[in-house]
Write a protein that holds these residues in place. Structure first.
Motif, PDB file in Angstrom:
ATOM      1  N   ASN A 110      -0.346   5.568  -0.870  1.00  0.00           N
ATOM      2  CA  ASN A 110       0.792   5.319  -1.758  1.00  0.00           C
ATOM      3  C   ASN A 110       0.386   5.004  -3.196  1.00  0.00           C
ATOM      4  O   ASN A 110       1.254   4.754  -4.023  1.00  0.00           O
ATOM      5  N   GLU A 112      -0.810   6.874  -5.667  1.00  0.00           N
ATOM      6  CA  GLU A 112      -0.322   7.835  -6.655  1.00  0.00           C
ATOM      7  C   GLU A 112       1.183   7.660  -6.886  1.00  0.00           C
ATOM      8  O   GLU A 112       1.663   7.701  -8.022  1.00  0.00           O
ATOM      9  N   GLN A 113       1.917   7.440  -5.799  1.00  0.00           N
ATOM     10  CA  GLN A 113       3.357   7.236  -5.909  1.00  0.00           C
ATOM     11  C   GLN A 113       3.658   5.933  -6.664  1.00  0.00           C
ATOM     12  O   GLN A 113       4.577   5.888  -7.478  1.00  0.00           O
ATOM     13  N   ALA A 116       3.136   6.538 -10.373  1.00  0.00           N
ATOM     14  CA  ALA A 116       4.250   7.306 -10.942  1.00  0.00           C
ATOM     15  C   ALA A 116       5.474   6.410 -11.138  1.00  0.00           C
ATOM     16  O   ALA A 116       6.167   6.510 -12.160  1.00  0.00           O
ATOM     17  N   ALA A 117       5.750   5.533 -10.182  1.00  0.00           N
ATOM     18  CA  ALA A 117       6.895   4.623 -10.300  1.00  0.00           C
ATOM     19  C   ALA A 117       6.690   3.638 -11.444  1.00  0.00           C
ATOM     20  O   ALA A 117       7.632   3.325 -12.188  1.00  0.00           O
ATOM     21  N   GLY A 146      10.482  14.381 -12.020  1.00  0.00           N
ATOM     22  CA  GLY A 146      10.129  13.004 -12.330  1.00  0.00           C
ATOM     23  C   GLY A 146       9.648  12.794 -13.759  1.00  0.00           C
ATOM     24  O   GLY A 146       9.519  11.660 -14.205  1.00  0.00           O
ATOM     25  N   GLY A 174      10.825   1.434  -4.898  1.00  0.00           N
ATOM     26  CA  GLY A 174      11.211   2.637  -4.170  1.00  0.00           C
ATOM     27  C   GLY A 174      12.477   2.482  -3.354  1.00  0.00           C
ATOM     28  O   GLY A 174      12.706   3.214  -2.409  1.00  0.00           O
TER      29      GLY A 174
END
Length: 191
Positions: A110, A112-113, A116-117, A146, A174
């Protein structure tokens, strides 16, 4: 002139210890006080405080490194890192615990996610007001992938008329926590 309070007692003692005028010299009511200007007395007191403080520092072990040349500086202990489930120390920190190993694996997946967030939250918090303050105003619109695109008023009104713009409230973590109330609603381009 008489020093008062805790500072006065400490200053008087330091002045006396450094060879300055005695405690009674600062008492203006004393008949044996030395004749001199206030400036001279303050300079003597300041130099006594400074010399007394340096004596105290050396005596208590707060000496500068130059005073202890023969001693080697202690080496800094460093451990291998384990951040977001990746690093040399992760296996050691898990100590074979399958639950911890699973959490480290999920954290690594998680990462990378999460980056990005965090970038999206940064953009949402910092740039919309700046873009609106430009002349002519610009608007930050989140694309389906995104990323963000900047539109002027004419372009944005065309997209709104075509029904391709919607307003969205950013979610915290998220959506696990709910709405992120630290961010304002954002414009999103709909395919």
């Amino acid at each position: 002139m008489k020093f008062k309070g805790e500072f006065g007692i400490a200053a008087s003692l330091l002045v006396a210890a450094a060879g300055g005028p005695s405690i009674s010299a600062f008492d203006s009511s004393s008949s044996n006080s030395p004749v001199g200007s206030r400036r001279e007395m303050m300079q003597q007191a300041a130099s006594a405080i400074i010399s007394g403080a340096s004596v105290l520092c050396v005596g208590t072990g707060f000496a500068s490194p130059a005073l202890a040349k023969d001693e080697k500086a202690p080496s800094v202990l460093r451990s291998a890192g384990c951040a977001r489930g990746a690093g040399e120390a992760c296996a050691d920190l898990a100590e074979g615990n399958s639950f911890i190993l699973d959490l480290q694996r999920k954290s690594q997946e998680n990462a990378e996610q999460a980056d990005a967030a965090a970038l999206a939250a940064y953009n949402n918090k910092n740039f919309p007001e700046f873009m609106a303050s430009l002349n002519p105003p610009k608007y930050l619109v989140k694309m389906p992938d995104g990323k963000f695109q900047v539109y002027d008023n004419v372009e944005l009104s065309k997209l709104k008329a075509a029904g391709k713009i919607k307003v969205e409230r950013p979610l915290a973590k998220g959506g696990k926590i709910g709405l992120d109330l630290t961010q304002k609603p954002i414009l999103v381009l709909v395919d």
